[in-house]
Design an enzyme around this catalytic site. Structure first.
Site, PDB file in Angstrom:
ATOM      1  NE  ARG A 140     -48.019  27.285  57.877  1.00 37.49           N
ATOM      2  CZ  ARG A 140     -48.346  26.749  59.067  1.00 37.49           C
ATOM      3  NH1 ARG A 140     -47.855  27.262  60.184  1.00 37.49           N
ATOM      4  NH2 ARG A 140     -49.134  25.707  59.140  1.00 37.49           N
TER       5      ARG A 140
ATOM      6  CD1 TRP B 189     -52.649  23.072  60.874  1.00 39.01           C
ATOM      7  CD2 TRP B 189     -53.599  21.952  62.559  1.00 39.01           C
ATOM      8  NE1 TRP B 189     -51.699  22.888  61.844  1.00 39.01           N
ATOM      9  CE2 TRP B 189     -52.249  22.195  62.886  1.00 39.01           C
ATOM     10  CE3 TRP B 189     -54.393  21.244  63.477  1.00 39.01           C
ATOM     11  CZ2 TRP B 189     -51.682  21.780  64.092  1.00 39.01           C
ATOM     12  CZ3 TRP B 189     -53.816  20.836  64.675  1.00 39.01           C
ATOM     13  CH2 TRP B 189     -52.477  21.100  64.971  1.00 39.01           C
TER      14      TRP B 189
ATOM     15  CE1 TYR C 297     -42.488  15.969  71.240  1.00 41.30           C
ATOM     16  CE2 TYR C 297     -43.759  17.646  72.371  1.00 41.30           C
ATOM     17  CZ  TYR C 297     -42.607  17.247  71.730  1.00 41.30           C
ATOM     18  OH  TYR C 297     -41.593  18.129  71.575  1.00 41.30           O
TER      19      TYR C 297
ATOM     20  CG  HIS D 280     -45.835  21.353  72.059  1.00 37.42           C
ATOM     21  ND1 HIS D 280     -45.072  21.576  70.940  1.00 37.42           N
ATOM     22  CD2 HIS D 280     -45.150  20.440  72.780  1.00 37.42           C
ATOM     23  CE1 HIS D 280     -43.974  20.852  71.008  1.00 37.42           C
ATOM     24  NE2 HIS D 280     -43.996  20.162  72.104  1.00 37.42           N
TER      25      HIS D 280
ATOM     26  CG  ASP E  90     -61.494  -7.576  72.695  1.00 42.03           C
ATOM     27  OD1 ASP E  90     -61.122  -6.418  72.487  1.00 42.03           O
ATOM     28  OD2 ASP E  90     -62.260  -8.194  71.931  1.00 42.03           O
TER      29      ASP E  90
ATOM     30  CD  GLU F  56     -53.224  16.095  68.074  1.00 43.37           C
ATOM     31  OE1 GLU F  56     -53.778  15.794  69.152  1.00 43.37           O
ATOM     32  OE2 GLU F  56     -53.340  15.439  67.032  1.00 43.37           O
TER      33      GLU F  56
ATOM     34  CB  SER G 109     -38.714   1.075  70.412  1.00 43.76           C
ATOM     35  OG  SER G 109     -38.427   2.446  70.476  1.00 43.76           O
TER      36      SER G 109
ATOM     37  CG  HIS H  48     -42.652  26.011  71.103  1.00 40.65           C
ATOM     38  ND1 HIS H  48     -42.132  24.899  71.702  1.00 40.65           N
ATOM     39  CD2 HIS H  48     -43.709  25.583  70.394  1.00 40.65           C
ATOM     40  CE1 HIS H  48     -42.860  23.851  71.367  1.00 40.65           C
ATOM     41  NE2 HIS H  48     -43.818  24.240  70.574  1.00 40.65           N
ATOM     42  CG  HIS H  49     -46.688  26.307  68.481  1.00 39.74           C
ATOM     43  ND1 HIS H  49     -46.492  25.595  67.328  1.00 39.74           N
ATOM     44  CD2 HIS H  49     -46.505  25.439  69.493  1.00 39.74           C
ATOM     45  CE1 HIS H  49     -46.212  24.343  67.630  1.00 39.74           C
ATOM     46  NE2 HIS H  49     -46.214  24.215  68.937  1.00 39.74           N
TER      47      HIS H  49
ATOM     48  CG  HIS I 240     -53.149  18.699  53.620  1.00 36.64           C
ATOM     49  ND1 HIS I 240     -52.925  17.404  53.204  1.00 36.64           N
ATOM     50  CD2 HIS I 240     -51.992  19.121  54.182  1.00 36.64           C
ATOM     51  CE1 HIS I 240     -51.667  17.074  53.498  1.00 36.64           C
ATOM     52  NE2 HIS I 240     -51.086  18.087  54.098  1.00 36.64           N
TER      53      HIS I 240
ATOM     54  CE  LYS J 276     -38.658   8.418  73.424  1.00 37.74           C
ATOM     55  NZ  LYS J 276     -38.871   6.977  73.423  1.00 37.74           N
TER      56      LYS J 276
ATOM     57  CB  SER K 236     -63.843   9.254  68.343  1.00 44.30           C
ATOM     58  OG  SER K 236     -62.966   8.251  67.895  1.00 44.30           O
ATOM     59  CB  SER K 237     -59.169  10.536  70.174  1.00 42.06           C
ATOM     60  OG  SER K 237     -59.520  11.860  70.247  1.00 42.06           O
TER      61      SER K 237
ATOM     62  CB  THR L 277     -35.865  14.069  71.212  1.00 44.31           C
ATOM     63  OG1 THR L 277     -36.962  14.707  71.863  1.00 44.31           O
ATOM     64  CG2 THR L 277     -36.318  13.537  69.876  1.00 44.31           C
TER      65      THR L 277
HETATM   66 CU   LIG Z   1     -45.065  22.911  69.827  1.00 45.80          CU
END
Ligand SMILES: [Cu+2]
Lengths: 535, 186
Positions: A453, A144, A260, A256, A108, A258, A271, A305-306, A79, A334, A172-173, A331
């Protein structure tokens, strides 16, 4: 690269797309590729969503009812992987393909042939990933985040295919981001300066830089895993002189930024939408650009922080705690700007606006629980509980996913030439909005009460909230079939859209006909409309 | 003409970005030695350093004693019996101490083991000097074989006074496969 030039010769002769399935296989047209990305991501959204429903069905009641714990672990893992890499990221790349060239007045993407490759890698990558579920020993079951040694020493044999799938989607990315960067930096209409670009283009430019910085690190970490598994190295094996904690450092150095990568383009979408339906210019355009850039910069220096509970020196805990909290400032800028844009605006509440407003409110809730998690000493209590699950789903589902839906409703009339069914759109919004909150809000409470979890069974005290949460999950999940219906209905027909589509819409993409012709801006546009494109 | 100029610079830009990608891939691997260096310098993770060789004899701090506890754990799948001969020692900082760990291989086959040490509190790690440790080498035990493995260490008298108790924990890994893999590779 001669493909680039050929494509332009081709333009001069005929203007429609090729016929049949081969149109989609060989296409180098940014609109076709955008469409492919979006449909692919929607298919992955349904697949990843059905895995989530397996999880919620099992958690509907305490005890083991539906699936084996081993399969449950595969479901949580798949998932996460499919939603992050298959649904959210490709959806934003699809939006970038459709919108970036139209927004900057380019004919293009800069490298159309590579654009085709970046997309067509994905179906192979995800077929490989999904097929692991059918292999002996099952699919990935380590979450994951695939922490070593769960993934290296204790993972199923299919882990090797998982690693190759990650390599492919990474390639790809990376190709996609290189394309976005060179398109934005080189193909802007003459006279369009960087500080005149719509924020969606800005946020994607910054996201693309994040991607090329961290996707190679992800490729590196899975390569190390591959070597540990097959070539006897010991990057993450303490017995051989390695360290499993090193895995977490390298992974979160990617992980991390990722998060963002999955939210900055959403900021760009919101926006664009809020000013249109508030009929005002975006408040604080320049501060939005600087805030996005500082968020991107900070994202590289907060990863641990993880990992508050792995055992870090006090100085490390404090540094990562304060650095993380610092992100709340840009943040906050924004959120303030979006609210200020709506302030005293002549607002109407069409479906895209509803999703955008829900984004602002619910993303802020997710941001707030993020601040709570950033508090080092408190994190020892929250770590690996449902509170974390509630937090990141609030920023990813009513955050990223709502912004993608808002974007689809907002630009769909431009893409198809038809208005979508507004009444059904609003129904879809309200079902999703109620569903998502019923689904994730109770998870804050069970998390704070200590429910871990990634477990298929739980203590009886959590039963009520879990039942509520599962009801919300099925409501939200099945509402997405309505979304599918609305999009198909709109593609097939409907009230004809005007060129501007929305009364308050400004920007180059609204100056071209609806539906957008197959080739646009083959000659650079006149920029008189640009000054109105934003504040 | 202008258009092809744009495309040329786009391709040049793409080439530069590919370099960034390659660089970042390398950076991921560079994090491995970098991490080890940072751990060595800061004692992060309670990693102890290798064999200690003293340049001058250490100052003995008769003022206090420190309790050091010993833990022995097996990593998943490691069948050896593994325990410290004494669970804890009361030691004087600066003095050389010796103790032993006991291992026995109850399995039917020969197994090679590697012990990995860790110290808590982490900030005590750099004050624990091991002059001799079974963790510096691998042990190979035949089926049923036993061994008393030596450990000699000094607690540095520079260690902060507020640390009165530390734990030295060993985790024993079965590395038979890796070792035979290395031999095959040779
Ligand atoms: Cu993080």
């Amino acid at each position: 690269m001669s493909a680039v030039i050929e494509e332009h010769h081709h333009d001069d002769h005929h203007h429609g797309p090729a016929k049949g399935i081969m149109r989609w296989v060989f296409t180098t047209n940014h609109k076709d590729i955008g469409t492919l990305y979006l449909w692919f991501s929607f298919a992955m959204f349904l697949l990843g969503g059905s895995f989530a429903l397996v999880i919620r069905a099992e958690l509907f009641q305490p005890g083991l009812q539906i699936v084996e714990p081993e399969f449950f672990n595969q479901m949580t893992t798949m998932h996460g992987l499919i939603m992050v890499f298959g649904a959210v990221m490709p959806a934003f790349v699809g939006l970038a393909n459709w919108l970036v060239p139209m927004m900057i007045g380019a004919p293009d993407m800069a490298l159309p042939r590579m654009n085709n490759y970046s997309f067509w890698i994905l179906p192979f990558a995800f077929t490989m990933l999904a097929s692991t579920l059918l292999m002996e020993g099952g699919g990935p079951n380590f979450g994951w985040t695939f922490y070593a040694p769960l993934s290296t020493e204790q993972g199923p044999p299919s882990t090797t295919f998982f690693i190759f799938a990650v390599h492919l989607m990474g390639i790809s990315s990376i190709m996609g981001s290189i394309n976005v960067i060179v398109t934005i930096l080189n193909l802007r209409a003459p006279g369009l300066t960087l500080m005149q670009m719509p924020l969606f283009v800005w946020t994607w430019l910054i996201t693309a830089f994040l991607l090329i910085a961290v996707m190679p690190v992800l490729a590196g970490v899975v390569t190390m895993m591959l070597m540990d598994i097959h070539f006897g190295t010991a990057f993450f094996n303490a017995g051989g002189g390695g360290d499993p904690v090193l895995f977490q450092h390298v992974f979160w150095f990617f992980g991390h930024p990722e998060v963002y990568i999955m939210i900055l383009p959403a900021f760009g979408v919101v926006s664009a939408i809020i000013p249109t339906f508030a009929r005002k210019r975006l408040f604080g355009y320049a501060s939005m650009v600087y805030a996005t850039s500082s968020i991107a910069f900070l994202s590289f220096i907060v990863w641990a922080h993880h990992m508050f509970t792995v055992g870090m020196p006090l100085a490390g805990e404090l540094y990562f705690m304060y650095a993380t909290m610092l992100i709340a400032i840009p943040t906050g800028v924004k959120v303030f700007n979006w609210v200020a844009t709506m302030w005293q605006g002549a607002m109407t509440f069409e479906t895209p606006m509803l999703f955008a407003i829900a984004f602002v409110i619910l993303f802020t809730i997710g941001g707030l629980s993020g601040l709570m998690l950033a508090i080092g000493p408190a994190d020892f209590q929250y770590h690996d509980t449902y509170f974390v699950v509630a937090h990141f789903h609030y920023v990813l589902v009513p955050g990223s996913v709502f912004s993608i839906m808002a974007a689809v409703y907002y630009w769909l009339p431009k893409w198809t030439g038809n208005m979508y069914d507004e009444a059904l759109g609003k129904l879809h919004f309200w079902l999703s909005f109620v569903g998502i909150n019923v689904l994730f809000f109770p998870q804050h409470f069970v998390g704070l009460a200590g429910m871990p979890r990634r477990v298929p069974d739980y203590n009886l005290q959590f039963a009520d909230y879990n039942m509520v949460s599962s009801v919300g999950a099925f409501l939200f999940g099945f509402s997405q079939l309505l979304f599918l219906f609305i999009v198909i209905k709109c593609v097939r027909g409907g009230v004809k859209a005007t060129d501007q589509v929305w009364e308050g819409a400004h920007g180059l993409e609204w100056t071209i006909p609806s539906p957008a012709p197959y080739h646009t801006f083959t000659t650079p546009p006149d920029l008189k409309d640009i000054s109105e494109a934003h504040g | 003409m202008n258009e092809s100029k744009q495309l040329d610079s786009a391709k040049r830009g793409a080439a530069k970005l590919v370099l960034v990608v390659v660089g970042m891939f390398g950076f991921g691997f560079a994090l491995v030695p970098l991490y080890d260096i940072i751990c060595d310098v800061t004692g992060l993770n309670g990693k102890t350093s290798g064999k200690y060789v003293s340049e001058q004899s250490l100052k003995i701090d008769e003022e206090r004693t420190v309790t050091i506890q010993f833990l022995a754990n097996n990593n998943a799948g490691m069948p050896w019996e593994f325990r410290p001969v004494s669970r804890s020692l009361e030691v004087t900082p600066g003095e050389l101490n010796a103790t032993e760990f006991f291992v026995r291989n109850p399995a039917k086959s020969s197994i090679t083991g590697q012990a990995v040490p860790s110290v808590t509190p982490f900030r005590a790690a750099k004050y624990l000097h091991k002059t001799e440790c079974f963790c510096f080498e691998q042990q190979q035990l035949a089926s049923g074989e036993t061994l008393q493995m030596p450990l000699r260490f000094i607690i540095d008298s520079e260690m902060p006074k507020d640390i009165t108790k530390l734990t030295l924990s060993y985790t024993l890994y079965d590395i038979t496969e890796q070792v035979s893999g290395d031999l095959a590779a040779d």
